[in-house]
Motif scaffolding. Structure first.
Motif, PDB file in Angstrom:
ATOM      1  N   ARG A  67       0.825  -1.207   0.000  1.00 25.39           N
ATOM      2  CA  ARG A  67       0.000   0.000   0.000  1.00 25.39           C
ATOM      3  C   ARG A  67       0.864   1.265   0.000  1.00 25.39           C
ATOM      4  O   ARG A  67       0.519   2.253  -0.645  1.00 25.39           O
ATOM      5  CB  ARG A  67      -0.959  -0.012   1.191  1.00 25.39           C
ATOM      6  N   VAL A  68       1.956   1.237   0.721  1.00 27.17           N
ATOM      7  CA  VAL A  68       2.865   2.384   0.700  1.00 27.17           C
ATOM      8  C   VAL A  68       3.455   2.551  -0.694  1.00 27.17           C
ATOM      9  O   VAL A  68       3.505   3.657  -1.247  1.00 27.17           O
ATOM     10  CB  VAL A  68       3.972   2.218   1.755  1.00 27.17           C
ATOM     11  N   SER A  69       3.887   1.444  -1.278  1.00 30.67           N
ATOM     12  CA  SER A  69       4.439   1.488  -2.632  1.00 30.67           C
ATOM     13  C   SER A  69       3.414   2.016  -3.627  1.00 30.67           C
ATOM     14  O   SER A  69       3.734   2.845  -4.490  1.00 30.67           O
ATOM     15  CB  SER A  69       4.904   0.087  -3.048  1.00 30.67           C
ATOM     16  N   ALA A  70       2.166   1.558  -3.502  1.00 27.49           N
ATOM     17  CA  ALA A  70       1.118   2.003  -4.417  1.00 27.49           C
ATOM     18  C   ALA A  70       0.906   3.512  -4.311  1.00 27.49           C
ATOM     19  O   ALA A  70       0.733   4.197  -5.327  1.00 27.49           O
ATOM     20  CB  ALA A  70      -0.181   1.262  -4.127  1.00 27.49           C
ATOM     21  N   ALA A  71       0.914   4.041  -3.101  1.00 24.65           N
ATOM     22  CA  ALA A  71       0.710   5.478  -2.906  1.00 24.65           C
ATOM     23  C   ALA A  71       1.849   6.286  -3.530  1.00 24.65           C
ATOM     24  O   ALA A  71       1.617   7.294  -4.208  1.00 24.65           O
ATOM     25  CB  ALA A  71       0.578   5.797  -1.425  1.00 24.65           C
ATOM     26  N   VAL A  72       3.070   5.837  -3.309  1.00 26.50           N
ATOM     27  CA  VAL A  72       4.230   6.565  -3.838  1.00 26.50           C
ATOM     28  C   VAL A  72       4.223   6.526  -5.359  1.00 26.50           C
ATOM     29  O   VAL A  72       4.478   7.546  -6.033  1.00 26.50           O
ATOM     30  CB  VAL A  72       5.529   5.974  -3.269  1.00 26.50           C
ATOM     31  N   ARG A  73       3.921   5.368  -5.935  1.00 22.68           N
ATOM     32  CA  ARG A  73       3.905   5.257  -7.389  1.00 22.68           C
ATOM     33  C   ARG A  73       2.750   6.041  -8.001  1.00 22.68           C
ATOM     34  O   ARG A  73       2.880   6.625  -9.071  1.00 22.68           O
ATOM     35  CB  ARG A  73       3.841   3.774  -7.795  1.00 22.68           C
ATOM     36  N   LEU A  74       1.605   6.067  -7.318  1.00 24.32           N
ATOM     37  CA  LEU A  74       0.477   6.838  -7.826  1.00 24.32           C
ATOM     38  C   LEU A  74       0.802   8.325  -7.861  1.00 24.32           C
ATOM     39  O   LEU A  74       0.519   9.014  -8.847  1.00 24.32           O
ATOM     40  CB  LEU A  74      -0.760   6.589  -6.951  1.00 24.32           C
ATOM     41  N   ALA A  75       1.410   8.823  -6.807  1.00 27.13           N
ATOM     42  CA  ALA A  75       1.760  10.245  -6.761  1.00 27.13           C
ATOM     43  C   ALA A  75       2.729  10.613  -7.873  1.00 27.13           C
ATOM     44  O   ALA A  75       2.651  11.706  -8.449  1.00 27.13           O
ATOM     45  CB  ALA A  75       2.349  10.594  -5.399  1.00 27.13           C
TER      46      ALA A  75
ATOM     47  N   PRO B  76       8.468  -1.602   8.638  1.00 28.32           N
ATOM     48  CA  PRO B  76       9.850  -2.010   8.334  1.00 28.32           C
ATOM     49  C   PRO B  76      10.621  -0.823   7.768  1.00 28.32           C
ATOM     50  O   PRO B  76      10.045   0.063   7.121  1.00 28.32           O
ATOM     51  CB  PRO B  76       9.662  -3.117   7.290  1.00 28.32           C
ATOM     52  N   ASP B  77      11.910  -0.811   7.997  1.00 29.57           N
ATOM     53  CA  ASP B  77      12.723   0.343   7.614  1.00 29.57           C
ATOM     54  C   ASP B  77      12.570   0.716   6.141  1.00 29.57           C
ATOM     55  O   ASP B  77      12.441   1.892   5.800  1.00 29.57           O
ATOM     56  CB  ASP B  77      14.196   0.070   7.920  1.00 29.57           C
ATOM     57  N   VAL B  78      12.596  -0.291   5.257  1.00 28.84           N
ATOM     58  CA  VAL B  78      12.515   0.003   3.829  1.00 28.84           C
ATOM     59  C   VAL B  78      11.176   0.629   3.474  1.00 28.84           C
ATOM     60  O   VAL B  78      11.098   1.540   2.637  1.00 28.84           O
ATOM     61  CB  VAL B  78      12.773  -1.274   2.994  1.00 28.84           C
ATOM     62  N   THR B  79      10.109   0.200   4.140  1.00 32.55           N
ATOM     63  CA  THR B  79       8.782   0.762   3.886  1.00 32.55           C
ATOM     64  C   THR B  79       8.667   2.163   4.478  1.00 32.55           C
ATOM     65  O   THR B  79       8.069   3.063   3.874  1.00 32.55           O
ATOM     66  CB  THR B  79       7.697  -0.163   4.460  1.00 32.55           C
ATOM     67  N   ALA B  80       9.249   2.368   5.649  1.00 33.46           N
ATOM     68  CA  ALA B  80       9.235   3.701   6.258  1.00 33.46           C
ATOM     69  C   ALA B  80       9.981   4.712   5.389  1.00 33.46           C
ATOM     70  O   ALA B  80       9.528   5.844   5.209  1.00 33.46           O
ATOM     71  CB  ALA B  80       9.840   3.638   7.654  1.00 33.46           C
ATOM     72  N   ARG B  81      11.114   4.307   4.841  1.00 26.16           N
ATOM     73  CA  ARG B  81      11.861   5.215   3.961  1.00 26.16           C
ATOM     74  C   ARG B  81      11.047   5.554   2.712  1.00 26.16           C
ATOM     75  O   ARG B  81      11.059   6.695   2.230  1.00 26.16           O
ATOM     76  CB  ARG B  81      13.199   4.595   3.562  1.00 26.16           C
ATOM     77  N   ARG B  82      10.315   4.568   2.203  1.00 30.56           N
ATOM     78  CA  ARG B  82       9.475   4.805   1.040  1.00 30.56           C
ATOM     79  C   ARG B  82       8.342   5.776   1.395  1.00 30.56           C
ATOM     80  O   ARG B  82       8.025   6.689   0.634  1.00 30.56           O
ATOM     81  CB  ARG B  82       8.926   3.468   0.530  1.00 30.56           C
ATOM     82  N   ALA B  83       7.730   5.584   2.548  1.00 28.64           N
ATOM     83  CA  ALA B  83       6.647   6.473   2.982  1.00 28.64           C
ATOM     84  C   ALA B  83       7.137   7.905   3.157  1.00 28.64           C
ATOM     85  O   ALA B  83       6.395   8.869   2.916  1.00 28.64           O
ATOM     86  CB  ALA B  83       6.033   5.955   4.282  1.00 28.64           C
ATOM     87  N   ALA B  84       8.381   8.058   3.561  1.00 33.01           N
ATOM     88  CA  ALA B  84       8.925   9.391   3.792  1.00 33.01           C
ATOM     89  C   ALA B  84       9.003  10.225   2.516  1.00 33.01           C
ATOM     90  O   ALA B  84       9.078  11.455   2.567  1.00 33.01           O
ATOM     91  CB  ALA B  84      10.309   9.287   4.430  1.00 33.01           C
ATOM     92  N   ARG B  85       8.960   9.562   1.361  1.00 34.98           N
ATOM     93  CA  ARG B  85       8.990  10.308   0.100  1.00 34.98           C
ATOM     94  C   ARG B  85       7.757  11.195  -0.044  1.00 34.98           C
ATOM     95  O   ARG B  85       7.827  12.260  -0.667  1.00 34.98           O
ATOM     96  CB  ARG B  85       9.074   9.349  -1.087  1.00 34.98           C
ATOM     97  N   LEU B  86       6.642  10.767   0.505  1.00 35.42           N
ATOM     98  CA  LEU B  86       5.413  11.557   0.436  1.00 35.42           C
ATOM     99  C   LEU B  86       5.122  12.303   1.724  1.00 35.42           C
ATOM    100  O   LEU B  86       4.580  13.407   1.695  1.00 35.42           O
ATOM    101  CB  LEU B  86       4.215  10.665   0.101  1.00 35.42           C
ATOM    102  N   LEU B  87       5.439  11.681   2.860  1.00 35.20           N
ATOM    103  CA  LEU B  87       5.060  12.260   4.146  1.00 35.20           C
ATOM    104  C   LEU B  87       6.171  13.085   4.784  1.00 35.20           C
ATOM    105  O   LEU B  87       5.908  13.866   5.704  1.00 35.20           O
ATOM    106  CB  LEU B  87       4.627  11.155   5.117  1.00 35.20           C
ATOM    107  N   GLY B  88       7.395  12.905   4.323  1.00 33.28           N
ATOM    108  CA  GLY B  88       8.526  13.612   4.910  1.00 33.28           C
ATOM    109  C   GLY B  88       9.128  12.839   6.072  1.00 33.28           C
ATOM    110  O   GLY B  88       8.413  12.147   6.810  1.00 33.28           O
ATOM    111  N   PRO B  89      10.449  12.944   6.264  1.00 34.52           N
ATOM    112  CA  PRO B  89      11.112  12.179   7.332  1.00 34.52           C
ATOM    113  C   PRO B  89      10.661  12.583   8.731  1.00 34.52           C
ATOM    114  O   PRO B  89      10.661  11.758   9.652  1.00 34.52           O
ATOM    115  CB  PRO B  89      12.597  12.471   7.105  1.00 34.52           C
ATOM    116  N   ARG B  90      10.281  13.834   8.925  1.00 38.17           N
ATOM    117  CA  ARG B  90       9.871  14.273  10.264  1.00 38.17           C
ATOM    118  C   ARG B  90       8.568  13.598  10.692  1.00 38.17           C
ATOM    119  O   ARG B  90       8.431  13.148  11.837  1.00 38.17           O
ATOM    120  CB  ARG B  90       9.727  15.805  10.307  1.00 38.17           C
ATOM    121  N   ALA B  91       7.622  13.497   9.779  1.00 39.15           N
ATOM    122  CA  ALA B  91       6.355  12.828  10.110  1.00 39.15           C
ATOM    123  C   ALA B  91       6.565  11.343  10.317  1.00 39.15           C
ATOM    124  O   ALA B  91       6.047  10.749  11.276  1.00 39.15           O
ATOM    125  CB  ALA B  91       5.332  13.076   9.001  1.00 39.15           C
TER     126      ALA B  91
END
Length: 319
Positions: free
Chosen positions: A168-176, A206-221
């Motif tokens: 789901r994280v991957s899908a969101a990043v790729r959609l954006a 997991p770390d790899v998923t968190a790093r991917r999520a940070a592309r849209l949400l930012g590392p601080r969030a």
């Protein structure tokens, strides 16, 4: 945009007639029994897959199957850019297939009745990203490896939670990235997913998923230690959805608000006169929101019926 978009946009606008609409969904929701609701739907655009006598789960899945068919038709009329946009918007169907495949791999074949828990996979056709390979996997670790070798990327684990969240994280990043007009939806949906997983379920990504999520949400969030820190750290593209959700336990209320925004934005995109991807994205958004609303109406009918004003904040299950 050139003439190659004319047929695709024309088809997109025509598919708007395949929506049930809020008023008719209210009629479904008011049904006293589920079978009454299903008989009503037999005279609507959902009639192909919905049959009287179905269970709630079967009926809701049939609504989703009808949506998928409409999206496949929509994609089939598009030039490559439009088809890729519809594929990105339809990623949830491949996620669902993969979750059921993983469930099959983890099931104990000695337990009777387990086959009923695994419905046939959605028929994705050209909307598939890696499903052909994923369907052939024979273990959770093999499934994770196949994901890692595909556009989905490594989910960071082979547990059901890691794979579901990672996809789901991957899908969101790729959609954006692939569909700029849907970037606001993708970021907000990801913020809702992250909040639920981390601050409600208590499952750090997991770390790899968190790093991917940070592309849209930012590392601080993504690095926030609490929901109180997470919400103000979100970028504007995501934070709008949670602006008045003060407690993590109330995140479920943002679900209907998200769908309302998708439908409203989709209607505006579809209205635009230009020939290009925007009306196509708008049509996919309207069809998807209509299917969500219809699934919710069926749930109300299965509970004995009731009146509702859309958007309805009554369904806690993720869409």
């Amino acid at each position: 945009m050139g003439a190659d978009w004319v047929a695709g946009v024309t088809r997109a606008r025509a598919l708007r007639t395949r929506c049930l609409g809020a008023e008719a969904a209210g009629q479904v929701a008011a049904s006293r029994e589920l079978d009454d609701a299903l008989r009503y739907l037999a005279a609507t655009p959902y009639r192909h897959d919905v049959t009287p006598g179905a269970t709630l789960a079967e009926a809701q899945r049939a609504i989703s199957a009808t949506l998928l068919w409409h999206l496949r038709v929509l994609a089939g009329w598009q030039p490559a850019t439009g088809a890729n946009a519809v594929r990105a918007l339809a990623a949830g169907f491949e996620i669902s297939n993969t979750e059921h495949r993983l469930s099959e791999l983890l099931a104990d074949p000695r337990q009777p009745g387990t086959e009923r828990l695994h419905p046939p996979p959605y028929r994705l056709g050209a909307l598939a990203t890696a499903w052909t390979r994923l369907a052939r996997t024979r273990s959770p670790s093999e499934l994770r490896t196949a994901l890692a070798a595909s556009a989905w990327g490594d989910p960071g684990g082979d547990s059901p939670a890691a794979i579901a969240t990672g996809m789901r994280v991957s899908a969101a990043v790729r959609l954006a990235a692939a569909v700029p007009d849907a970037a606001r939806w993708a970021a907000a949906r990801l913020a809702l997913l992250f909040g639920r997983e981390v601050f409600v379920a208590g499952r750090p990504l997991p770390d790899v998923t968190a790093r991917r999520a940070a592309r849209l949400l930012g590392p601080r969030a993504v690095g926030a230690a609490s929901y109180a820190d997470f919400r103000p750290a979100l970028p504007a593209t995501a934070g709008w959805l949670l602006a008045d959700v003060g407690e993590a336990a109330d995140l479920w209320r943002a679900e209907a608000r998200w769908w309302d925004a998708v439908e409203r934005d989709g209607r505006e995109l579809l209205r635009r006169a230009r020939f290009g991807p925007q009306p196509v994205v708008g049509a996919a958004a309207l069809l998807s929101a209509d299917a969500w609303r219809t699934r919710g109406a069926l749930e109300l009918a299965a509970r004995g019926g009731g009146s509702v004003v859309w958007p309805a904040e009554v369904f806690r299950a993720p869409g």
